[in-house]
Design a protein around this motif. Sequence first.
Motif, PDB file in Angstrom:
ATOM      1  N   UNK A 316       0.822  -1.207   0.000  1.00  0.00           N
ATOM      2  CA  UNK A 316       0.000   0.000   0.000  1.00  0.00           C
ATOM      3  C   UNK A 316       0.861   1.264   0.000  1.00  0.00           C
ATOM      4  N   UNK A 317       1.973   1.236   0.741  1.00  0.00           N
ATOM      5  CA  UNK A 317       2.859   2.405   0.798  1.00  0.00           C
ATOM      6  C   UNK A 317       3.395   2.752  -0.587  1.00  0.00           C
ATOM      7  N   UNK A 318       3.789   1.744  -1.351  1.00  0.00           N
ATOM      8  CA  UNK A 318       4.321   2.000  -2.688  1.00  0.00           C
ATOM      9  C   UNK A 318       3.217   2.375  -3.675  1.00  0.00           C
ATOM     10  N   UNK A 319       2.006   1.926  -3.417  1.00  0.00           N
ATOM     11  CA  UNK A 319       0.887   2.233  -4.301  1.00  0.00           C
ATOM     12  C   UNK A 319       0.390   3.662  -4.101  1.00  0.00           C
ATOM     13  N   UNK A 324       4.902   8.328   0.462  1.00  0.00           N
ATOM     14  CA  UNK A 324       4.758   7.195   1.383  1.00  0.00           C
ATOM     15  C   UNK A 324       5.779   6.094   1.068  1.00  0.00           C
ATOM     16  N   UNK A 325       6.141   5.960  -0.200  1.00  0.00           N
ATOM     17  CA  UNK A 325       7.148   4.964  -0.575  1.00  0.00           C
ATOM     18  C   UNK A 325       8.501   5.293   0.051  1.00  0.00           C
ATOM     19  N   UNK A 326       8.878   6.577  -0.009  1.00  0.00           N
ATOM     20  CA  UNK A 326      10.143   7.013   0.596  1.00  0.00           C
ATOM     21  C   UNK A 326      10.105   6.850   2.114  1.00  0.00           C
ATOM     22  N   UNK A 327       8.972   7.233   2.721  1.00  0.00           N
ATOM     23  CA  UNK A 327       8.819   7.078   4.172  1.00  0.00           C
ATOM     24  C   UNK A 327       8.982   5.620   4.579  1.00  0.00           C
ATOM     25  N   UNK A 328       8.317   4.742   3.840  1.00  0.00           N
ATOM     26  CA  UNK A 328       8.411   3.320   4.147  1.00  0.00           C
ATOM     27  C   UNK A 328       9.849   2.831   4.013  1.00  0.00           C
ATOM     28  N   UNK A 329      10.506   3.228   2.952  1.00  0.00           N
ATOM     29  CA  UNK A 329      11.876   2.782   2.698  1.00  0.00           C
ATOM     30  C   UNK A 329      12.806   3.209   3.822  1.00  0.00           C
ATOM     31  N   UNK A 330      12.728   4.464   4.221  1.00  0.00           N
ATOM     32  CA  UNK A 330      13.586   4.962   5.300  1.00  0.00           C
ATOM     33  C   UNK A 330      13.263   4.263   6.623  1.00  0.00           C
ATOM     34  N   UNK A 331      11.976   4.143   6.915  1.00  0.00           N
ATOM     35  CA  UNK A 331      11.580   3.483   8.153  1.00  0.00           C
ATOM     36  C   UNK A 331      12.018   2.039   8.207  1.00  0.00           C
ATOM     37  N   UNK A 332      11.906   1.342   7.094  1.00  0.00           N
ATOM     38  CA  UNK A 332      12.288  -0.068   7.041  1.00  0.00           C
ATOM     39  C   UNK A 332      13.785  -0.252   7.250  1.00  0.00           C
ATOM     40  N   UNK A 333      14.591   0.558   6.577  1.00  0.00           N
ATOM     41  CA  UNK A 333      16.047   0.459   6.738  1.00  0.00           C
ATOM     42  C   UNK A 333      16.435   0.770   8.180  1.00  0.00           C
ATOM     43  N   UNK A 334      15.824   1.808   8.739  1.00  0.00           N
ATOM     44  CA  UNK A 334      16.122   2.180  10.126  1.00  0.00           C
ATOM     45  C   UNK A 334      15.763   1.050  11.079  1.00  0.00           C
TER      46      UNK A 334
END
Length: 489
Positions: A316-319, A324-334
């Motif tokens: 959903x974040x990428x969609x 939201x895609x960038x937010x998800x990516x940063x949050x996931x790596x962190x």
Amino acid sequence: MHVNGFQALGIIALYFLILIAISWLTSRKANNDAFFVGNRSSPWFIVAYGMIGASLSGVTFMSVPGYVQTTGFTYMGVVFGYLLGYIVIALVLLPLYYKLKLTSIYTFLNQRFGNRSHKTGSFFFIVSRLLGSALRMYLVVYVLYEFFFKPWGIPFEIIALFFIALILVYTFKGGIKTIIWTDTLQTTYMLVATIACIWYILKDMDISFIELMSNAAKSGYTTMIDTDWKSRDFFLKQLLSGMFITIAMTGLDQDMMQKNLTCRSLRDAQKNVFSLSISLVVVNFIFLSLGVALLYYAQQTGFALPAKSDGIFPAIAFYLSGFTAVLFLIGLIAAGYSSADGTLTALTTTFCYDFLRFDTSTKSEEEKVRIRKRTHIAFTVLYLLVIIAFKPFHTDSLIKTLFDIAGYTYGPLLGLFSFGLIMKNYYPNDKYIPYIAVASPIICYILNANSVVWFGGYKFGFEMLILNGLLTFFGILAISKKTLITTNR
């Protein structure tokens, strides 16, 4: 998808450069004392804040929101149990560790029982943490691979190697002294990403948070208490399991306790634990709320949810948008790095102090540094191999898988430490401890596999950890002798 592989690489590179800068600032003139215990000078509030990210990891970031789909808010029972567990850690375990001035907490088992018990406890920690943390990091690598790098034809193994190598670079010199500060950055990124994603979904759906939760309650997503005692999610089981999960996976875990032992005093470490426990209740509620927002969005828009619940958030974040895609990516790596970096340092510490006995070694400081660096590299390679090996077996929600693994691997640690603290005048035959520690998880596995048939439909959940600990405890009692003489073994 609004973020391509090149953009993802740019974000990762920028993130990594920030970590390198922190590593350079914190590791100047770092010695073994800095690597292992941070010179015992860390501010407690920095440790507490950073440990939020270390306690949650990438699995919480992705699996807990997805968990709402099948279990609602029943996971909060486990979270409330965390509070009880942290009280035990603050008032029982931390005073012991500080009194004995431990670097590796498993040294207590040597003093209390003997060398074989010491090695057994250390071995089970290494297995527990290596598997648990590697699976957390696996989820991060898996998502990045599936959404960004798979179309390029790059093998999963190469992506895993790249991300694990990055962790090795920034932890290699400073160790725990560096991690204390990088964890604060990673906790911030993870929380900001989560809250911002909730805000964006609410904005996109044009509803308030209160309206969201009200609609979710009507759909049954916010059900917090399961009253079926046979269920895996029965509230009392969740509460007790959360308590003992915290005692075992935090209080008896070198990775988590190593951060606490960098505080300046016992009182500071206790303030850290109490503040962390309250923070985790709030943060886990936020993650579950994110799960509600994701499911409500899919329900209202007809978005086709992925088969694996772990994939709901990224899908959903990428969609939704590039934001939201960038937010998800940063949050996931962190979230992924906050778990993995501390684990590699803790595994190195445990091996150096419990198996190579740095505390009693006559080797020079320079030689210990060389050995420590080689050990750190060796565990990094082993960590990578576990991540690669798990890929064919990823079929279930990882939050469930992790707790299932913990039930088998942390149980012997729970039994060992509980016996050592409670049965103060009982001393077991040290040579039999390894056999009991191995037998207990095997018995638990057999019981779990046959519980529905043998116990009238009962299904074991997270309470498997408690059963495992009890079997270990009573197994040790069976090989113990009582004495009125207090010894310092």
